[in-house]
Design an enzyme around this catalytic site. Sequence first.
Site, PDB file in Angstrom:
ATOM      1  N   ASN A 283       0.807  -1.120  -0.070  1.00  0.00           N
ATOM      2  CA  ASN A 283      -0.048   0.027  -0.146  1.00  0.00           C
ATOM      3  C   ASN A 283       0.881   1.298   0.050  1.00  0.00           C
ATOM      4  OD1 ASN A 283      -1.913   1.894   0.465  1.00  0.00           O
ATOM      5  ND2 ASN A 283      -2.868   0.904   2.066  1.00  0.00           N
TER       6      ASN A 283
ATOM      7  N   ARG B 146     -12.530  14.465   7.833  1.00  0.00           N
ATOM      8  CA  ARG B 146     -13.254  14.784   6.674  1.00  0.00           C
ATOM      9  C   ARG B 146     -14.700  14.979   6.984  1.00  0.00           C
ATOM     10  NH1 ARG B 146     -11.594   9.609   3.266  1.00  0.00           N
ATOM     11  NH2 ARG B 146      -9.425   9.762   3.728  1.00  0.00           N
TER      12      ARG B 146
ATOM     13  N   ARG C  27      -2.422  -2.272  -3.604  1.00  0.00           N
ATOM     14  CA  ARG C  27      -3.814  -1.484  -3.122  1.00  0.00           C
ATOM     15  C   ARG C  27      -3.728  -0.200  -4.167  1.00  0.00           C
ATOM     16  NH1 ARG C  27      -5.518   2.541   1.419  1.00  0.00           N
ATOM     17  NH2 ARG C  27      -7.889   2.695   0.796  1.00  0.00           N
TER      18      ARG C  27
ATOM     19  N   GLU D 223      -8.140  -6.046   4.815  1.00  0.00           N
ATOM     20  CA  GLU D 223      -7.833  -5.714   3.479  1.00  0.00           C
ATOM     21  C   GLU D 223      -6.858  -6.667   2.961  1.00  0.00           C
ATOM     22  OE1 GLU D 223      -9.381  -1.279   2.911  1.00  0.00           O
ATOM     23  OE2 GLU D 223      -9.014  -1.592   5.195  1.00  0.00           O
TER      24      GLU D 223
ATOM     25  N   HIS E 165     -13.132   2.181  -0.377  1.00  0.00           N
ATOM     26  CA  HIS E 165     -13.036   1.114   0.950  1.00  0.00           C
ATOM     27  C   HIS E 165     -13.852  -0.152   0.179  1.00  0.00           C
ATOM     28  CE1 HIS E 165     -13.467   4.271   4.440  1.00  0.00           C
ATOM     29  NE2 HIS E 165     -12.215   3.807   3.978  1.00  0.00           N
TER      30      HIS E 165
END
Length: 407
Positions: A7, A246, A96, A391, A185
Amino acid sequence: MLVLVVNAGSSSLKYQLVDTESAVVWAAGLVERIGEDESVVTHRTRIRSGESAEMQRDVRVAPIPDHAAAFHAVTEAFARTGEVAEVGELVGVGHRVVQGADQFSEPTIVTPEVIDVIRDLIPLAPLHNPAAVAGLESAMAEHPEVPHVAVFDTAFHATMPAAAYTYAIDQAVAREHRIRRYGFHGTSHKYVTAKAAEVLGKPVDQVDLVTLHLGNGASACAVRGGRSVETSMGLTPLEGLVMGTRSGDIDPALFFHLITTAGMTADEVDAMLNKRSGLLGLCGQNDLREVHALAAEGDADAELALSVYVHRIRKYLGAYLAVLGRADAIVFTAGVGENDPEIRRRVVARLEMIGVAIDAERNAETRGPAAPVDLSFRSAPIRVLVVPTNEELEISRQTVDAIRALS
Ligand code: ADP
């Protein structure tokens, strides 16, 4: 079957060496502060001694100018500890990639042409895709002997119908600039969907769910027949739920209002909405553990932050139950979803009339479970599950599937 899962962020590189069959993580690490004088490589390995296994840590500080040097440092860390040769054969590298837009709906074997397409998508993901390109190119230079597979955060949502992904704006502009909702996601929503199906004892293509990935970033997903039909993030990961930093949904006119009346620039509003809003903007803390601690001391801003956070999730939950028309379960996952009984309690409170009722004690006890937990009362028609996400494991499995399909 070992897969190196990567990642790549703008100044960081996270990786795991995963055995896809046993789900054992043989090594994991993080290169931080790439591009600075004091970059840090933290490499952890799992040492087997008899039945027990423990993680051993190796930390090095050295200047690492770019992603190529970062991969080289990772190779050196592996060479020092030697676990690849000991535990199996590296069959591929899974990457990813945040934004695959409408170009990629499946895990994809990486070729120079694929990298060009990911590069073309940079305007849609200026914060994420440049790092993905750097990560792909550097990893392929470091490991040319195995296939590399790109796994996209957007891919699971490729099944959304046009009614869900279309913004009601001028379609000529939308088409020219590829403006639509993509969702993110996806790897996590897909993984917990399959796990939930197992818990429910149903084939995955027959489960209807609302999945709530509540981490630092957060998104909800409506899943019909095992496929995403609606999700709360849109063109970018800013839309939807209240997150750590956010804002999630706002009236878009707020943007112009701040530019014309507050004299802020577009970059300043962008930074405010992405980095200084959400829980942080509401009460000065972005980690829910800190927000709870403040609220417990009677801090009114923290209490409001919790209320706004929970209200937004409930609003989406109600909307998604209406989108689906029926549901087998509501699934909580990621940092907050797996660890925070108070948020879970508030999200599903007073929903008995639609068939949601949880065991308060089991909910309170469920913090960071290793396996899925069903919180509902036996008679409740809509189950409430806590499903730990993984993940990296999902990326490793999709990587192996893509490599098998190739041969
Ligand atoms: P990321 O989106 O960075 O992958 P995670 O899924 O790891 O994030 O979630 C991180 C967030 O989870 C933290 O910011 C924190 O708010 C929350 N979290 C982690 N542990 C707990 C806990 N024990 N109780 C409440 N919240 C927690």
